[in-house]
Write a protein that holds these residues in place. Structure first.
Motif, short mmCIF file in Angstrom:
data_model
loop_
_atom_site.label_atom_id
_atom_site.label_comp_id
_atom_site.label_asym_id
_atom_site.label_seq_id
_atom_site.Cartn_x
_atom_site.Cartn_y
_atom_site.Cartn_z
N SER A 46 -2.98 -4.01 7.23
CA SER A 46 -3.21 -4.31 5.82
C SER A 46 -3.12 -3.10 4.92
O SER A 46 -3.25 -2.12 5.25
CB SER A 46 -4.74 -4.83 5.94
N VAL A 48 -5.08 -1.50 2.14
CA VAL A 48 -6.34 -1.50 1.47
C VAL A 48 -6.51 -0.38 0.30
O VAL A 48 -5.93 0.91 0.48
CB VAL A 48 -7.31 -0.89 2.72
N HIS A 79 -5.93 -5.89 0.41
CA HIS A 79 -7.37 -5.90 0.51
C HIS A 79 -7.92 -4.80 -0.29
O HIS A 79 -7.47 -3.82 -0.22
CB HIS A 79 -7.97 -5.97 1.90
N THR A 80 -9.11 -5.14 -0.83
CA THR A 80 -9.99 -3.83 -1.20
C THR A 80 -11.13 -3.72 -0.16
O THR A 80 -10.98 -4.58 0.69
CB THR A 80 -10.79 -4.15 -2.54
N GLU A 81 -11.46 -2.53 -0.32
CA GLU A 81 -12.33 -1.94 0.95
C GLU A 81 -13.88 -2.82 0.81
O GLU A 81 -14.43 -2.41 1.84
CB GLU A 81 -12.59 -0.48 0.97
N VAL A 85 -11.99 -5.13 6.49
CA VAL A 85 -10.60 -5.25 7.19
C VAL A 85 -10.61 -4.67 8.48
O VAL A 85 -10.91 -3.59 8.93
CB VAL A 85 -9.49 -4.36 6.19
N ARG A 89 -4.61 0.07 8.90
CA ARG A 89 -4.68 -0.29 7.71
C ARG A 89 -3.64 1.10 7.18
O ARG A 89 -3.61 2.17 7.51
CB ARG A 89 -6.20 0.27 7.14
#
Ligand SMILES: [Zn+2]
Length: 628
Positions: A46, A48, A79-81, A85, A89
């Motif tokens: 992902s 992030v 995603h944001t943190e 997640v 990353r």
């Protein structure tokens, strides 16, 4: 051509050019695990960002996502943190997670960035502008007059990336002169580890290798572009670049400038004392020029003018208001450059200073005839400014009749000089080159402030466009590369490019500004191989033949300043050379296999070859006395 061949070639080249271990391709992923971004067409990690990412981090995450999507078909989730997640990353930009691993943008120098590999984590992070009270009101105008704010372009990202179905509306791009190290990290990552190349703004100009698997390994990298101010904001205004790039939108150009890491440190210098600024701002009757220069130049020995200009600089550095139109200043630099007219004030004091240069003609455009006069004024303003703003600079050009340093005094240490050099003349005109190098070396030896440059790439295209004829393409890629490297090695801090080259020369120039150790011949070979595939050989031969012809001084009659129409078609594009070049282009057309290769060959065919054919035939018609 099948795609596997592209990957295989790409692997070989990446291995030898960059000396990096990268795995890419259908079978390679299993052998060299590394950090997997995509496995069998499925996302393996992902992206992030921080909860509130910087403008640079937001763009960087999108650029990473869209390119990986085009390469593999997999859309890595962003995603944001704040989201929890799981799994591998890619940390893009500042975040708590990156800080926990020891990576913070604030620890880096301006424009610096890192690419770092940790177990299950890839860090792509640089120093970014943080929008806040302290910088929101920052003003400035570039060398070409745009405000800083106007360079925070807004684009519909996904539409611009060629995937309009994913559009979520417009985003604001980081300003060209805003810190955006995280973008640099992602762009470098995509080039260095994934083999992406942006040879222009249009989708057809981009090389994006495809595969169902993408994984990377490498060692940590921390760097910044070598040249700090990089201004070559070409829009394809001239026929070669416009034709070679093909069809593209303004938004694609804006994104291309970021991908090429143009911008950087704030600096500006161009004409600032001219009809408009004299009419609008510097209109006190007391310091207007005496004689025919009135309205175009000022009395540069008048102390009241020195005060007025120093106060304008102070207002700018204090951020009091937007710089009046016609002035140029950015960051620590306030530009002072007179109008492009050979008329100056006729008062006794001005004439006395002007007389000091009467024997300083060189027989070239660049001389020292006005140097003592102009730099006396610049020094006076600089001394005044220094009283209140000792860490700021007056920026000026070393140009035309004030191209050489003054005689009998030095510049104040807070005057930043930018010699204007005719780099496009260097391959064929030794006299201009030697005169330029003489003045350049004199400045280099005596200047203590950061030095910038204005480089010309305007001949022969500019006169050809103005006078409506077509020039022989002035390809000079190796000379351009040699001088770009020299300027950076000499410690030049920034360069403004005036004019436009062809697609490849422009690309190589800008890549050298980022990294002057680039192997130019390998990069040229890579371009032709990746871009034209099966038609690479004749296209490369065609291009290098243009350079060989344009850069051989023996091809020019004695005393040539720049290639005129007659020189273009009587001395450069001779019948024999045109036959040879035409045959190479015909071979390229014949050899191009894929639709992409055919389209790219057609763009070069139209932009360069058909231009040459039309240019020569128009000239021959004129010679025969027919209609042009
Ligand atoms: Zn005067």
């Amino acid at each position: 051509m099948n795609t596997f061949r592209v990957h295989f070639r790409f692997l070989c080249r990446l291995g030898c050019i960059l000396g990096l271990l990268s795995t890419f391709g259908r079978n390679a992923a299993a052998e060299k695990p590394g950090f997997a971004l995509v496995r069998d067409g499925e996302s393996a990690c992902s992206i992030v960002t921080a909860e509130r990412p910087s403008a640079a981090a937001r763009l960087a995450a999108l650029e990473l996502q869209s390119h990986v999507l085009k390469m593999t078909g997999a859309a890595l989730p962003i995603h944001t943190e704040a989201d929890n997640v799981a799994g591998a990353r890619i940390l893009v930009g500042d975040s708590k997670a990156a800080a926990a691993l020891g990576f913070k943008g604030s620890d880096l120098e301006p424009q610096e960035y890192v690419i770092a590999f940790r177990p299950d984590t890839l860090i792509l992070l640089g120093r970014d502008r943080q929008d806040g009270e302290t910088n929101r009101h920052e003003t400035g105008r570039t060398t070409t007059g745009e405000t800083l704010a106007s360079l925070r372009h807004r684009v519909d990202y996904w539409r611009t990336a060629g995937l309009p179905a994913r559009s979520t509306g417009e985003i604001e791009l980081p300003g060209l002169y805003d810190l955006q190290g995280t973008c640099y990290a992602v762009y470098d990552f995509l080039e260095r580890f994934c083999g992406v190349r942006w040879y222009g703004p249009a989708l057809i100009n981009q090389v994006i290798p495809t595969s169902a698997n993408l994984s990377v390994t490498g060692t940590d990298l921390r760097r910044a572009p070598a040249l700090k101010h990089r201004s070559a904001m070409s829009r394809g205004s001239w026929p070669f670049l416009r034709g070679q790039w093909g069809t593209y939108s303004e938004s694609e150009v804006f994104l291309y400038w970021r991908r090429m890491r143009l911008g950087g440190e704030k600096w500006a210098a161009n004409h600032t004392i001219h009809r408009q600024t004299i009419k609008d701002v510097l209109n006190d009757p007391e310091y207007q020029a005496e004689g025919p220069a009135r309205g175009m130049n000022l009395c540069y020995t008048n102390p009241k003018l020195v005060q007025a200009v120093a106060n304008l600089a102070r207002d700018f550095f204090d951020g009091r208001k937007e710089l009046p139109e016609g002035f140029k200043a950015m960051g620590d630099y306030f530009a002072l450059v007179p109008e492009d007219v050979g008329q100056f004030c006729r008062c006794a004091d001005c004439r006395a200073l002007l007389r000091q240069g009467k024997d300083r003609h060189t027989g070239h455009f660049s001389s020292g005839v006005v140097s003592n006069y102009w730099f006396s004024f610049v020094n006076a303003v600089a001394r005044e400014l220094k009283k209140t703003h000792p860490d700021k600079y007056i920026a000026t050009l070393a140009y035309w009749e004030y191209a050489y340093p003054p005689e009998g005094f030095d510049l104040e240490p807070n005057v930043s000089i930018a010699p204007c050099l005719h780099t496009c003349y260097y391959p064929h005109n030794a006299a201009v080159r030697e005169n330029d190098m003489k003045l350049y070396n004199q400045w280099l030896a005596q200047t203590t402030a950061p030095m910038f440059m204005w480089v010309y790439y305007h001949h022969p295209m500019e006169p050809a466009l103005i006078q409506h004829w077509k020039c022989f393409p002035h390809v000079a890629i190796h000379t351009t590369a040699r001088y770009a490297r020299k300027f950076i090695a000499d410690g030049v801090r920034g360069i403004f490019e005036c004019g436009e080259q062809d697609q490849l020369e422009q690309y190589i120039l800008v890549k050298l500004w980022d990294d002057p150790t680039l192997d130019v011949d390998a990069a040229i070979e890579e371009f032709f191989t990746l871009y034209f595939g099966a038609a690479a050989r004749p296209m490369k031969d065609f291009y290098l033949e243009l350079e060989a012809v344009a850069c051989n001084p023996a091809n020019y009659p004695e005393g040539t300043r720049w290639p005129s129409e007659a020189i273009s078609w009587q001395h450069l594009g001779t019948a024999e050379r045109m036959d040879k070049l035409g045959a190479l282009m015909a071979a390229a057309r014949r050899l191009a296999e894929t639709d992409t290769e055919k389209r790219r060959v057609a763009l070069w065919d139209d932009a360069l070859w058909q231009w040459m054919v039309a240019g020569r035939s128009a000239f021959m018609a004129k010679e025969r006395g027919g209609a042009p």
